[in-house]
Design a protein around this motif. Sequence first.
Motif, PDB file in Angstrom:
ATOM      1  N   THR A 118       0.862  -1.182   0.000  1.00  0.00           N
ATOM      2  CA  THR A 118       0.000   0.000   0.000  1.00  0.00           C
ATOM      3  C   THR A 118       0.891   1.221   0.000  1.00  0.00           C
ATOM      4  OG1 THR A 118      -0.126   0.087   2.412  1.00  0.00           O
ATOM      5  CG2 THR A 118      -1.853  -1.137   1.291  1.00  0.00           C
ATOM      6  N   GLY A 119       0.392   2.278  -0.622  1.00  0.00           N
ATOM      7  CA  GLY A 119       1.166   3.504  -0.674  1.00  0.00           C
ATOM      8  C   GLY A 119       0.548   4.476  -1.659  1.00  0.00           C
ATOM      9  N   PRO A 120       1.286   5.543  -1.984  1.00  0.00           N
ATOM     10  CA  PRO A 120       0.774   6.531  -2.933  1.00  0.00           C
ATOM     11  C   PRO A 120       0.751   5.969  -4.352  1.00  0.00           C
ATOM     12  CG  PRO A 120       3.029   7.057  -2.323  1.00  0.00           C
ATOM     13  CD  PRO A 120       2.604   5.907  -1.469  1.00  0.00           C
ATOM     14  N   GLU A 121      -0.060   6.573  -5.215  1.00  0.00           N
ATOM     15  CA  GLU A 121      -0.166   6.146  -6.609  1.00  0.00           C
ATOM     16  C   GLU A 121       1.202   6.262  -7.285  1.00  0.00           C
ATOM     17  OE1 GLU A 121      -3.295   5.507  -8.353  1.00  0.00           O
ATOM     18  OE2 GLU A 121      -4.280   5.481  -6.412  1.00  0.00           O
ATOM     19  N   LEU A 122       1.729   5.140  -7.786  1.00  0.00           N
ATOM     20  CA  LEU A 122       3.033   5.113  -8.447  1.00  0.00           C
ATOM     21  C   LEU A 122       2.982   4.130  -9.605  1.00  0.00           C
ATOM     22  CD1 LEU A 122       5.337   4.935  -5.278  1.00  0.00           C
ATOM     23  CD2 LEU A 122       5.073   6.901  -6.789  1.00  0.00           C
ATOM     24  N   PRO A 123       3.729   4.400 -10.700  1.00  0.00           N
ATOM     25  CA  PRO A 123       3.744   3.466 -11.821  1.00  0.00           C
ATOM     26  C   PRO A 123       4.636   2.257 -11.542  1.00  0.00           C
ATOM     27  CG  PRO A 123       5.140   5.356 -12.295  1.00  0.00           C
ATOM     28  CD  PRO A 123       4.461   5.628 -10.986  1.00  0.00           C
ATOM     29  N   ALA A 124       4.434   1.179 -12.300  1.00  0.00           N
ATOM     30  CA  ALA A 124       5.258  -0.025 -12.184  1.00  0.00           C
ATOM     31  C   ALA A 124       6.707   0.328 -12.481  1.00  0.00           C
ATOM     32  CB  ALA A 124       4.756  -1.097 -13.133  1.00  0.00           C
ATOM     33  N   GLY A 125       7.634  -0.317 -11.794  1.00  0.00           N
ATOM     34  CA  GLY A 125       9.055  -0.084 -11.990  1.00  0.00           C
ATOM     35  C   GLY A 125       9.644   0.985 -11.091  1.00  0.00           C
ATOM     36  N   THR A 126       8.810   1.747 -10.414  1.00  0.00           N
ATOM     37  CA  THR A 126       9.297   2.800  -9.518  1.00  0.00           C
ATOM     38  C   THR A 126       9.985   2.177  -8.309  1.00  0.00           C
ATOM     39  OG1 THR A 126       7.442   4.205 -10.147  1.00  0.00           O
ATOM     40  CG2 THR A 126       8.626   4.806  -8.148  1.00  0.00           C
ATOM     41  N   GLN A 127      11.135   2.730  -7.951  1.00  0.00           N
ATOM     42  CA  GLN A 127      11.845   2.261  -6.749  1.00  0.00           C
ATOM     43  C   GLN A 127      11.101   2.771  -5.515  1.00  0.00           C
ATOM     44  OE1 GLN A 127      14.108  -0.330  -7.849  1.00  0.00           O
ATOM     45  NE2 GLN A 127      15.201   0.458  -6.108  1.00  0.00           N
ATOM     46  N   VAL A 128      10.785   1.868  -4.617  1.00  0.00           N
ATOM     47  CA  VAL A 128      10.100   2.234  -3.378  1.00  0.00           C
ATOM     48  C   VAL A 128      10.870   1.671  -2.191  1.00  0.00           C
ATOM     49  CG1 VAL A 128       7.794   2.395  -4.405  1.00  0.00           C
ATOM     50  CG2 VAL A 128       8.584   0.204  -3.506  1.00  0.00           C
ATOM     51  N   ARG A 129      10.682   2.312  -1.042  1.00  0.00           N
ATOM     52  CA  ARG A 129      11.287   1.826   0.202  1.00  0.00           C
ATOM     53  C   ARG A 129      10.166   1.300   1.081  1.00  0.00           C
ATOM     54  NH1 ARG A 129      15.973   2.388   2.073  1.00  0.00           N
ATOM     55  NH2 ARG A 129      16.442   4.298   0.938  1.00  0.00           N
ATOM     56  N   ILE A 130      10.391   0.135   1.665  1.00  0.00           N
ATOM     57  CA  ILE A 130       9.415  -0.454   2.587  1.00  0.00           C
ATOM     58  C   ILE A 130       9.579   0.248   3.925  1.00  0.00           C
ATOM     59  CG2 ILE A 130       8.647  -2.571   3.719  1.00  0.00           C
ATOM     60  CD1 ILE A 130       9.967  -4.063   1.267  1.00  0.00           C
ATOM     61  N   VAL A 131       8.499   0.883   4.402  1.00  0.00           N
ATOM     62  CA  VAL A 131       8.578   1.664   5.639  1.00  0.00           C
ATOM     63  C   VAL A 131       7.795   1.048   6.785  1.00  0.00           C
ATOM     64  CG1 VAL A 131       9.058   3.837   4.484  1.00  0.00           C
ATOM     65  CG2 VAL A 131       6.682   3.160   4.877  1.00  0.00           C
ATOM     66  N   GLY A 132       7.043   0.002   6.510  1.00  0.00           N
ATOM     67  CA  GLY A 132       6.257  -0.617   7.572  1.00  0.00           C
ATOM     68  C   GLY A 132       5.464  -1.786   7.024  1.00  0.00           C
ATOM     69  N   ALA A 133       4.630  -2.333   7.884  1.00  0.00           N
ATOM     70  CA  ALA A 133       3.805  -3.469   7.485  1.00  0.00           C
ATOM     71  C   ALA A 133       2.511  -3.438   8.270  1.00  0.00           C
ATOM     72  CB  ALA A 133       4.544  -4.780   7.726  1.00  0.00           C
ATOM     73  N   GLU A 134       1.453  -3.846   7.619  1.00  0.00           N
ATOM     74  CA  GLU A 134       0.146  -4.010   8.248  1.00  0.00           C
ATOM     75  C   GLU A 134      -0.286  -5.441   7.969  1.00  0.00           C
ATOM     76  OE1 GLU A 134      -2.175  -1.026   6.331  1.00  0.00           O
ATOM     77  OE2 GLU A 134      -1.191   0.621   7.386  1.00  0.00           O
ATOM     78  N   GLY A 135      -0.039  -6.318   8.922  1.00  0.00           N
ATOM     79  CA  GLY A 135      -0.299  -7.741   8.682  1.00  0.00           C
ATOM     80  C   GLY A 135       0.700  -8.251   7.662  1.00  0.00           C
ATOM     81  N   MET A 136       0.189  -8.783   6.543  1.00  0.00           N
ATOM     82  CA  MET A 136       1.060  -9.293   5.480  1.00  0.00           C
ATOM     83  C   MET A 136       1.150  -8.324   4.307  1.00  0.00           C
ATOM     84  SD  MET A 136       2.364 -12.049   6.573  1.00  0.00           S
ATOM     85  CE  MET A 136       3.054 -12.749   5.105  1.00  0.00           C
ATOM     86  N   THR A 137       0.695  -7.097   4.491  1.00  0.00           N
ATOM     87  CA  THR A 137       0.774  -6.074   3.454  1.00  0.00           C
ATOM     88  C   THR A 137       1.854  -5.063   3.846  1.00  0.00           C
ATOM     89  OG1 THR A 137      -1.581  -6.308   2.994  1.00  0.00           O
ATOM     90  CG2 THR A 137      -0.524  -4.301   2.207  1.00  0.00           C
ATOM     91  N   LEU A 138       2.754  -4.802   2.896  1.00  0.00           N
ATOM     92  CA  LEU A 138       3.852  -3.869   3.154  1.00  0.00           C
ATOM     93  C   LEU A 138       3.418  -2.446   2.848  1.00  0.00           C
ATOM     94  CD1 LEU A 138       6.696  -5.946   1.460  1.00  0.00           C
ATOM     95  CD2 LEU A 138       6.102  -5.869   3.886  1.00  0.00           C
ATOM     96  N   VAL A 139       3.900  -1.511   3.632  1.00  0.00           N
ATOM     97  CA  VAL A 139       3.638  -0.085   3.404  1.00  0.00           C
ATOM     98  C   VAL A 139       4.900   0.490   2.773  1.00  0.00           C
ATOM     99  CG1 VAL A 139       3.058   2.114   4.484  1.00  0.00           C
ATOM    100  CG2 VAL A 139       2.118  -0.019   5.396  1.00  0.00           C
ATOM    101  N   VAL A 140       4.732   1.181   1.616  1.00  0.00           N
ATOM    102  CA  VAL A 140       5.897   1.684   0.889  1.00  0.00           C
ATOM    103  C   VAL A 140       5.763   3.175   0.636  1.00  0.00           C
ATOM    104  CG1 VAL A 140       6.349  -0.538  -0.224  1.00  0.00           C
ATOM    105  CG2 VAL A 140       4.881   1.141  -1.375  1.00  0.00           C
ATOM    106  N   GLU A 141       6.900   3.790   0.327  1.00  0.00           N
ATOM    107  CA  GLU A 141       6.932   5.185  -0.112  1.00  0.00           C
ATOM    108  C   GLU A 141       7.950   5.279  -1.241  1.00  0.00           C
ATOM    109  OE1 GLU A 141      10.153   7.039   3.059  1.00  0.00           O
ATOM    110  OE2 GLU A 141       8.028   7.362   3.408  1.00  0.00           O
ATOM    111  N   SER A 142       7.776   6.253  -2.093  1.00  0.00           N
ATOM    112  CA  SER A 142       8.650   6.428  -3.247  1.00  0.00           C
ATOM    113  C   SER A 142      10.039   6.893  -2.807  1.00  0.00           C
ATOM    114  CB  SER A 142       8.043   7.459  -4.202  1.00  0.00           C
ATOM    115  OG  SER A 142       8.936   7.716  -5.264  1.00  0.00           O
ATOM    116  N   LEU A 143      11.050   6.407  -3.497  1.00  0.00           N
ATOM    117  CA  LEU A 143      12.417   6.863  -3.242  1.00  0.00           C
ATOM    118  C   LEU A 143      12.717   8.158  -3.958  1.00  0.00           C
ATOM    119  CD1 LEU A 143      14.648   3.655  -3.282  1.00  0.00           C
ATOM    120  CD2 LEU A 143      14.090   5.096  -1.366  1.00  0.00           C
ATOM    121  N   ALA A 144      11.955   8.459  -4.996  1.00  0.00           N
ATOM    122  CA  ALA A 144      12.220   9.661  -5.807  1.00  0.00           C
ATOM    123  C   ALA A 144      11.735  10.914  -5.138  1.00  0.00           C
ATOM    124  CB  ALA A 144      11.566   9.527  -7.175  1.00  0.00           C
TER     125      ALA A 144
END
Length: 144
Positions: A118-144
């Motif tokens: 889960t995270g902000p709207e981003l296109p495929a291939g974008t580098q993201v950093r994993i910042v957390g987890a909610e159960g088995m779903t990872l929370v990400v944010e863009s590196l750019a």
Amino acid sequence: MRWDVFTWAAVALLLFAAETMAPGAFMLWLGFAAVVVFLGTLLVPGIPLLAQVTAFVVLSFISIQVYRTWFRNREPQSDRPALNRRTAALVGRAVPLERAIVQGRGRVQIADAYWDVTGPELPAGTQVRIVGAEGMTLVVESLA
């Protein structure tokens, strides 16, 4: 042999046996209390049964408190504390999005496993950093 001495010896041995069958350090300390009462009845004949049981209860409580205070917190700490918490072990990693994040949901591939993110709207291939987890779903944010 007196019955009370024999009984406390048997109780101590049964508690030690129970500890070996289901280890957890709880029965071990009760066994130590039974050994002390056994030695007391062996060395001082004529102790009333009520006093023996009271001594066992009090010594059991004290021995368990000794364990909880001095021994439980001295267990060695793991060098890999997130070993069995896979999502926690992934926090901080940077990975490309395998599937775009649309309406807050997307997917990444880490090694041979696919993870929902889960995270902000981003296109495929974008580098993201994993910042957390909610159960088995990872929370990400863009590196750019």
